[in-house]
Every structure is written in structure tokens, then in C-alpha cells.
Scaffold this active site. Structure first.
Site, PDB file in Angstrom:
ATOM      1  CG  ASP A 131      -2.280   0.653   0.915  1.00 29.94           C
ATOM      2  OD1 ASP A 131      -2.212   1.853   0.595  1.00 29.94           O
ATOM      3  OD2 ASP A 131      -3.356   0.040   1.001  1.00 29.94           O
ATOM      4  CG  HIS A 155      -0.865   1.490  -3.356  1.00 28.49           C
ATOM      5  ND1 HIS A 155      -2.108   1.146  -2.886  1.00 28.49           N
ATOM      6  CD2 HIS A 155      -0.422   0.397  -4.041  1.00 28.49           C
ATOM      7  CE1 HIS A 155      -2.396  -0.103  -3.263  1.00 28.49           C
ATOM      8  NE2 HIS A 155      -1.385  -0.569  -3.950  1.00 28.49           N
TER       9      HIS A 155
END
Ligand SMILES: *[C@@H]1O[C@H](CO)[C@@H](O)[C@H](O)[C@H]1NC(C)=O
Ligand SMILES: *[C@@H]1O[C@H](CO)[C@@H](O)[C@H](O)[C@H]1NC(C)=O
Length: 397
Positions: free
Chosen positions: A220, A243
């Protein structure tokens, strides 16, 4: 004569430093002396609690020492509220491991927690969250625990984390929440690209936080910042997979603290979903983002190198679908180079009702398959030489 005089000075200087270092040696609380076993089998929570209590009972700088080896710990709560000591260093040469059964810590928010602590330093060490079995459970669609963040500092001040490795956290790796003055450096974070919600370093309701000289490879956000965060420096961080470095998600609630004065400098993104991102939900809010500098960044094969998404809607499901009330202003993108994995290198999708203002793009050069990548934007204005005008970019399709 001159030589022997010099020698004499050297000896005196040496003795001076030697005695100074002996005098300055901190009392050390070795977890082995409190019953910890570095065998990767025994539960060491009691021993760590006792070492913490002993260090907290003194008021001079103290070291909690964790020698090499693997220590199994369930949920740990290092409570600073009654701690007399504001200079505790936890020096870790070993690995702290979560229990093999993910259920033991998986239903609590955090695995290792420091709360209301002042002046805690963590030096070295490895945290192993053993997250893989929990991710597999989540992946199977079964009913699974939410998972715990590996390390959390809550309502704490003057924190330092230096040289820590965190791998395979169940959920986030490190959270700094409600803290002032936290320095994180030489941090190494790793979890697989597909691991769910394994944000690297999450900063919430905190000010004066720096993350420097670190490497984050995870499933993430590499670094994420949520409401009430200010005065943050992220410098010299390598991100990927992951991310990207994100501000948000913001604006879920109406009354929300803003995010301001964030600098992201000299960072490299490789194969990430985003580079630098600001994301807000499309619903009413009085939150804001102000004074953000993105500078000297390298992008290698990044899907969305520069993105503001005020219609944030992960997995395109059940989103508010209104207009974001979060006001974004004063965002500078300077000297950002590299490659975009998609045709769009710059994507600024701002709020209809609160357009982005004071956006500056300077020396942003992004390529997609050897062509210049596109810039797409909506409701964004820029400052060029003091003149405010709509950003020159393609309308959003
Ligand atoms: C902005 O944040 C930096 C830390 O990155 C800090 O040094 C500086 O003082 C802050 N500026 C203001 C105006 O608070
Ligand atoms: C969002 O709202 C608009 C207008 O209310 C509507 O036309 C559109 O279909 C909605 N989109 C979704 C994904 O619900």
C-alpha cells in the site's frame, strides 16, 4: 621534545574521553536478565514489560538492550504515562516476532504500542509481523481479523526510530499518531506488492515528523498522511513497489483538521501505482491541504506519477459521488523526472466546488514510451510569475 609533548596531550585527551564515556554509560536493562529467551519459541512479553518498568523507574538516560536472537511477543503496551524517564533507548540487535497464530494480535489495532511516552529512541532491530497467513485468509474471502499495525507511537513526543527493519506487518508497518517531534531514519520496510493495507509509515494528527534515508517496498502507500498532520519532511526515501507517498484519504467527515507544510524531497519511485498523490473523498468537508512541496523526485515506470484525486473512489464502489469540500492550495511540483507507465503523467482532478489554487509545476519532465506524457486537469489554477491562470493541460475525458 615537541613530539613527547604532543604524545602527552594525546594521552591526556584519550584519558579524558575514556573517563567521560565510562561516566556517561547509561544503565542498561538487558531483557535476558528479566527472563526473555531468544529462542523464537518462548513468549517474552513479561520480560519486556519488566525491563520497560525498570527503565521507567529511573530518571537518568537508560538503555533497554535486546541481544541477537528471535523474541516472540504478543501485544505489547509500553505505557509512558507513569514513566519517570524521558530518555529511554531501546537498542535491538535481535528480531521481535509476532506469534505464529495471527489471531493472537490480529484483532487489536496495534501489536507493539508506545503511548504517552517522551524521549523514546528505538535503535536497530527487526520487527516481523508474520502477516502472510492473515493475508491469505483475507484473500480467501473468509472471515478474518482486521490485522494489527506492527509498531505504533501514540500521543508521544521526542521520538526517534533509527535503523529499524519492519517486514510483513499484518496491516500497517508503523503509525505515528498524535505525536510531536518524531525522527524516523534508516528505516527498511518490506512486504509483498499484493499484501493488503500494509502501508509503510502512516502519520496522523502529528507535527514535526521526518522520515529520511529510508527504503519502503510494500503493498500500500509507502508513506501516508492523514488529517491534522503538519510540518512533515520526507527526504531520500526509495518507494516501490507500493502505492506512493500520499496525503489522504481526506474529507470523509465534515469537521476535519487540515494537512499543511509537507515537503517530499529527493525521493525515488519505482514501479509504484502512484508517485505523489493527494486524495479526498467527494463529499462535504471543511478540511484542507496547504503548502506542499514536491521536489527533486525520480519516477521509474510509475502509473500515476503526479496525481490529485478529489473523487477518490477505491475499487469504484459505494463512493459518495458528491463534490469534495477539501480545499487544496499551494502545491509545488519542482524538478520531477522519469517515466510514466501510463499516457497521463500529471493528473489533477480537483473539486468543482473548491478548485485547487496555487499549483506550480516547474521542471516536470515525464515520458511515456519515449513520448512526453500528458497532463490532464480539472478545476485547477496555477501561478506563473505572479499571474494566476488555468493550468495548461488537457480536459479530463
Ligand atoms: C515546515 O516544516 C518544516 C519541517 O519539514 C519546519 O522545519 C518548518 O519550520 C515548518 N514551517 C513552518 C512555517 O511551520
Ligand atoms: C453520480 O452522480 C451523478 C449525478 O447525481 C449521476 O449522474 C451518476 O450516475 C452518479 N455516478 C455514480 C457512479 O453513482
Amino acid at each position: 621534545m615537541a613530539v613527547s609533548r604532543m604524545f602527552q596531550i594525546l594521552i591526556v585527551t584519550f584519558l579524558h574521553y575514556f573517563s567521560a564515556s565510562v561516566q556517561a554509560a547509561n544503565p542498561t536493562y538487558n531483557v535476558l536478565s528479566y527472563g526473555a529467551k531468544a529462542d523464537g519459541k518462548s513468549d517474552c512479553a513479561k520480560a519486556f514489560e519488566s525491563a520497560w518498568a525498570a527503565a521507567c523507574a529511573t530518571s537518568s538516560p537508560a538503555t533497554i538492550y535486546v541481544p541477537r536472537g528471535t523474541y516472540i511477543l504478543g501485544n505489547m503496551f509500553f505505557d509512558g504515562s507513569d514513566c519517570k524517564n524521558d530518555a529511554i533507548t531501546m537498542q535491538i540487535d535481535g528480531t521481535l516476532s509476532a506469534p505464529f497464530d495471527y489471531n493472537v494480535i490480529g484483532n487489536s489495532n496495534h501489536w507493539l504500542v508506545f503511548e504517552r511516552a517522551t524521549g523514546v529512541s528505538i535503535l536497530g532491530g527487526t520487527l516481523d509481523g508474520l502477516g502472510a497467513n492473515l493475508w491469505a485468509c483475507k484473500d480467501s474471502g473468509k472471515d478474518c481479523p482486521e490485522g494489527a499495525t506492527s509498531l505504533a507511537f501514540l500521543k508521544s513526543n521526542k521520538i526517534s526510530i533509527n535503523g529499524l527493519t519492519s517486514k510483513n506487518s499484518q496491516k500497517f508497518h508503523i503509525i505515528i499518531d498524535g505525536c510531536h517531534d518524531a525522527k524516523l531514519q534508516n528505516i527498511k520496510i518490506s512486504a509483498p506488492e499484493e499484501s493488503p493495507n500494509t502501508d509503510g509509515i502512516h502519520i496522523a494528527r502529528s507535527s514535526g515528523v521526518s522520515v529520511t534515508n529510508s527504503r519502503v517496498a510494500t503493498g500500500d502507500d509507502c508513506v501516508s498522511m492523514s488529517p491534522g498532520t503538519s510540518n512533515v519532511l520526507v527526504q531520500n526515501v526509495a518507494c516501490g513497489p507500493g502505492h506512493g507517498i500520499s496525503i489522504g484519504s481526506l474529507g470523509w467527515v465534515l469537521d476535519e483538521a487540515g494537512v499543511e507544510n509537507v515537503t517530499v524531497k529527493s525521493c525515488a519511485f519505482s514501479g509504484t501505482q502512484n508517485g505523489v498523490r493527494i486524495k479526498t473523498w467527494a463529499r462535504p468537508s471543511n478540511g484542507f491541504v496547504n503548502n506542499v512541496r514536491y521536489e527533486d523526485l525520480t519516477m521509474v515506470n510509475v502509473k500515476n506519477p503526479i496525481i490529485i484525486d478529489q473523487n477518490y473512489c477505491p475499487n469504484d464502489g459505494n463512493c459518495p459521488n458528491q463534490s469534495s469540500g477539501v480545499k487544496i492550495s499551494g502545491v509545488t511540483y519542482k524538478n520531477i523526472h522519469g517515466t510514466s507507465a501510463t499516457e497521463v503523467g500529471v493528473d489533477l482532478e480537483c473539486s468543482k466546488t473548491e478548485p485547487c489554487t496555487g499549483i506550480t509545476l516547474e521542471g516536470v519532465v515525464l515520458k511515456h514510451e519515449n513520448e512526453e506524457a500528458n497532463a490532464v486537469c480539472e478545476n485547477a489554477v496555477q501561478n506563473v510569475d505572479g499571474v494566476v491562470k488555468p493550468l495548461t493541460c488537457l480536459p479530463k475525458k
